[in-house]
Design a protein around this motif. Structure first.
Motif, PDB file in Angstrom:
ATOM      1  N   LEU A  69       0.818  -1.215   0.000  1.00  0.00           N
ATOM      2  CA  LEU A  69       0.000   0.000   0.000  1.00  0.00           C
ATOM      3  C   LEU A  69       0.852   1.264   0.000  1.00  0.00           C
ATOM      4  O   LEU A  69       0.369   2.342  -0.363  1.00  0.00           O
ATOM      5  N   LEU A  70       2.120   1.141   0.415  1.00  0.00           N
ATOM      6  CA  LEU A  70       2.981   2.307   0.597  1.00  0.00           C
ATOM      7  C   LEU A  70       3.934   2.538  -0.560  1.00  0.00           C
ATOM      8  O   LEU A  70       4.536   3.621  -0.640  1.00  0.00           O
ATOM      9  N   ILE A  71       4.117   1.562  -1.428  1.00  0.00           N
ATOM     10  CA  ILE A  71       5.102   1.687  -2.498  1.00  0.00           C
ATOM     11  C   ILE A  71       4.412   1.765  -3.855  1.00  0.00           C
ATOM     12  O   ILE A  71       3.291   1.290  -4.027  1.00  0.00           O
ATOM     13  N   GLY A  72       5.111   2.385  -4.802  1.00  0.00           N
ATOM     14  CA  GLY A  72       4.539   2.512  -6.136  1.00  0.00           C
ATOM     15  C   GLY A  72       3.375   3.492  -6.173  1.00  0.00           C
ATOM     16  O   GLY A  72       3.195   4.317  -5.272  1.00  0.00           O
ATOM     17  N   GLY A  73       2.568   3.377  -7.199  1.00  0.00           N
ATOM     18  CA  GLY A  73       1.455   4.303  -7.391  1.00  0.00           C
ATOM     19  C   GLY A  73       0.122   3.769  -6.931  1.00  0.00           C
ATOM     20  O   GLY A  73      -0.920   4.318  -7.306  1.00  0.00           O
ATOM     21  N   PHE A  74       0.131   2.716  -6.095  1.00  0.00           N
ATOM     22  CA  PHE A  74      -1.134   2.107  -5.702  1.00  0.00           C
ATOM     23  C   PHE A  74      -2.053   3.097  -4.980  1.00  0.00           C
ATOM     24  O   PHE A  74      -3.229   3.243  -5.316  1.00  0.00           O
ATOM     25  N   ALA A  75      -1.520   3.780  -3.961  1.00  0.00           N
ATOM     26  CA  ALA A  75      -2.351   4.701  -3.182  1.00  0.00           C
ATOM     27  C   ALA A  75      -2.879   5.835  -4.054  1.00  0.00           C
ATOM     28  O   ALA A  75      -4.065   6.188  -3.988  1.00  0.00           O
ATOM     29  N   PHE A  76      -2.018   6.405  -4.880  1.00  0.00           N
ATOM     30  CA  PHE A  76      -2.426   7.522  -5.735  1.00  0.00           C
ATOM     31  C   PHE A  76      -3.504   7.078  -6.730  1.00  0.00           C
ATOM     32  O   PHE A  76      -4.507   7.771  -6.910  1.00  0.00           O
ATOM     33  N   GLY A  77      -3.295   5.929  -7.360  1.00  0.00           N
ATOM     34  CA  GLY A  77      -4.277   5.435  -8.320  1.00  0.00           C
ATOM     35  C   GLY A  77      -5.606   5.123  -7.668  1.00  0.00           C
ATOM     36  O   GLY A  77      -6.678   5.410  -8.225  1.00  0.00           O
ATOM     37  N   THR A  78      -5.561   4.547  -6.469  1.00  0.00           N
ATOM     38  CA  THR A  78      -6.791   4.189  -5.762  1.00  0.00           C
ATOM     39  C   THR A  78      -7.617   5.419  -5.404  1.00  0.00           C
ATOM     40  O   THR A  78      -8.839   5.431  -5.573  1.00  0.00           O
ATOM     41  N   VAL A  79      -6.956   6.467  -4.914  1.00  0.00           N
ATOM     42  CA  VAL A  79      -7.675   7.647  -4.432  1.00  0.00           C
ATOM     43  C   VAL A  79      -8.139   8.547  -5.566  1.00  0.00           C
ATOM     44  O   VAL A  79      -9.298   8.986  -5.594  1.00  0.00           O
ATOM     45  N   TYR A  80      -7.263   8.804  -6.541  1.00  0.00           N
ATOM     46  CA  TYR A  80      -7.549   9.846  -7.523  1.00  0.00           C
ATOM     47  C   TYR A  80      -8.032   9.345  -8.881  1.00  0.00           C
ATOM     48  O   TYR A  80      -8.628  10.131  -9.631  1.00  0.00           O
ATOM     49  N   MET A  81      -7.778   8.083  -9.218  1.00  0.00           N
ATOM     50  CA  MET A  81      -8.151   7.625 -10.553  1.00  0.00           C
ATOM     51  C   MET A  81      -9.142   6.469 -10.555  1.00  0.00           C
ATOM     52  O   MET A  81     -10.012   6.405 -11.419  1.00  0.00           O
ATOM     53  N   ALA A  82      -9.031   5.567  -9.598  1.00  0.00           N
ATOM     54  CA  ALA A  82     -10.029   4.495  -9.522  1.00  0.00           C
ATOM     55  C   ALA A  82     -11.402   5.056  -9.187  1.00  0.00           C
ATOM     56  O   ALA A  82     -12.432   4.470  -9.547  1.00  0.00           O
ATOM     57  N   THR A  83     -11.445   6.202  -8.497  1.00  0.00           N
ATOM     58  CA  THR A  83     -12.714   6.802  -8.075  1.00  0.00           C
ATOM     59  C   THR A  83     -13.301   7.754  -9.105  1.00  0.00           C
ATOM     60  O   THR A  83     -14.292   8.433  -8.817  1.00  0.00           O
ATOM     61  N   ASP A  84     -12.711   7.835 -10.284  1.00  0.00           N
ATOM     62  CA  ASP A  84     -13.249   8.684 -11.349  1.00  0.00           C
ATOM     63  C   ASP A  84     -14.733   8.363 -11.554  1.00  0.00           C
ATOM     64  O   ASP A  84     -15.085   7.234 -11.918  1.00  0.00           O
TER      65      ASP A  84
END
Length: 408
Positions: free
Chosen positions: A322-337
């Motif tokens: 959850l802390l490495i890579g773009g997982f957190a960013f993608g989950t919050v800002y793009m998966a929720t589009d």
């Protein structure tokens, strides 16, 4: 009165011409549009698409500013002109003007190109198709600089933005009609068209090189891209950073995706503003944790021998994903589009869980591209309508059963 009169005269001048959509887009950027609904039932609300996009941008600004400091910090750290942080998130070694200026010098051109090229394409399509300029690119234009490497050439970014806006959105009919997230479409184009630049091979410097050799190797470079944690793990190496550094974001990576703390705060802000779906965010985290636990179980059972190319990533603590890579960013800002995600509540749980599950699956089994969240979100964008269809059909069948039971 003079300003309103001049604006009115300009509006009359462009009224009915091809340039009317372009003028209206500029005019309504800070002013409410004069148009109201004329027929049928409608809902009055204090927000509109433009204001919604602005709220998302507000949630992204802390990641952008942190990315500027981090780009300069990683640069100075690699060249030996800076020292490692020692005081946590408020470390004075990190929040320096020098770090910010170096990062801003590299990142602001990415923002300018992203917005300039993307909005130009939007304006052209609005004029050709004779419709109003849509505000959907306001967020996409901010997302794109945050999900690319800081050293990507500007012309590559411009080509990718044109491709992403045209193929990812305009061919489907514009904002609200696209089935793929435009920002991720742009990143996917960059990865498959220019893979060496997206992986940093052009200016890659191994972390194991001695400091004096590192400075000598990089003295003719504008910046040095350090090897990311996922890149190290995919090659069977240790991460090289402690958990708090990963959580705060003092690590190499794309511009806006390193600080899990700021991404978490941005996610809470979007949930509070009722723009981001907490169901998608939470289910994505659950899906990632489940997949991580499965891989940890496989390693502990002895099915994967140490030294295997999958071993290091499989053996990574499940919650570290959850802390490495773009997982957190993608989950919050793009998966929720809201356009490309599932619309039903049950569908959001399924959609988010599969994104998290597939992200870690791709991360482990594709060493050439260990960051799997982009592909996972794009894949689920395609299947989101199908998920919603079966959720709705399931609800219809349940209601029909209840109806038959009551009338029997």
């Amino acid at each position: 009165m003079g300003l309103k009169s001049n604006l009115h005269n300009l509006k009359e001048k462009y009224k009915g011409t091809k340039m009317a959509p372009a003028f209206n887009a500029i005019h309504t950027f800070l002013y409410l549009p004069n148009e109201t609904t004329h027929n049928g039932t409608h809902i009055k609300a204090a927000d509109d698409l433009k204001r919604t996009m602005n709220i998302v941008i507000m949630a992204l600004v802390p990641c952008l500013l942190f990315g500027m400091f981090n780009a300069g910090y990683q640069h100075n750290l690699a060249f030996g002109t800076g020292s490692a942080v020692t005081g946590g998130f408020l470390s004075p070694e990190f929040w320096t003007l020098d770090n910010f200026l170096i990062g801003a010098w590299k990142i602001l051109p990415l923002v300018v190109v992203s917005y300039g090229v993307g909005l130009a394409v939007e304006f052209v399509f609005a004029i050709i198709k004779k419709h109003e300029v849509e505000e959907g690119y306001l967020v996409t234009g901010m997302l794109v600089p945050l999900i690319v490497p800081v050293d990507i050439p500007l012309w590559m970014l411009a080509v990718a933005v044109i491709f992403g806006v045209v193929i990812g959105k305009e061919v489907f009919g514009g904002t609200g009609m696209n089935i793929l997230n435009p920002a991720l479409t742009i990143r996917a184009f960059l990865f498959f068209a220019y893979p060496t630049w997206m992986s940093g091979d052009k200016v890659w410097v191994e972390g194991a090189v001695k400091q004096d050799q590192l400075i000598a190797a990089g003295e003719n470079l504008d910046a040095i891209s350090g090897e990311t944690i996922l890149g190290s793990l995919a090659q069977g190496k240790e991460a090289g950073y402690d958990v708090m550094d990963m959580f705060f974001g003092f690590i190499p990576g794309s511009v806006g995706e390193t600080s899990t703390l700021l991404i978490l705060l941005g996610g809470l802000f979007l949930i509070f503003a009722k723009i981001g779906s907490w169901r998608i965010m939470l289910s994505s985290v659950i899906g990632a944790l489940v997949m991580g636990l499965i891989f940890n179980g496989v390693v502990s059972s002895g099915w994967i021998a140490e030294g295997s190319k999958f071993y290091t990533l499989m053996n990574t603590e499940f919650w570290h994903h959850l802390l490495i890579g773009g997982f957190a960013f993608g989950t919050v800002y793009m998966a929720t589009d809201p356009v490309t995600a599932s619309q039903t509540n049950k569908g959001k749980w399924i959609y988010g869980f599969l994104i998290g599950f597939i992200s870690i699956l791709i991360r482990v089994f594709n060493p050439a591209y260990p960051e799997g969240v982009m592909l996972a979100i794009l894949l689920m964008n395609v299947f989101a309508p199908t998920i919603d269809h079966y959720v709705v059909q399931g609800n219809v069948k349940q209601r029909m059963k209840r109806l038959k039971a009551k009338t029997a």
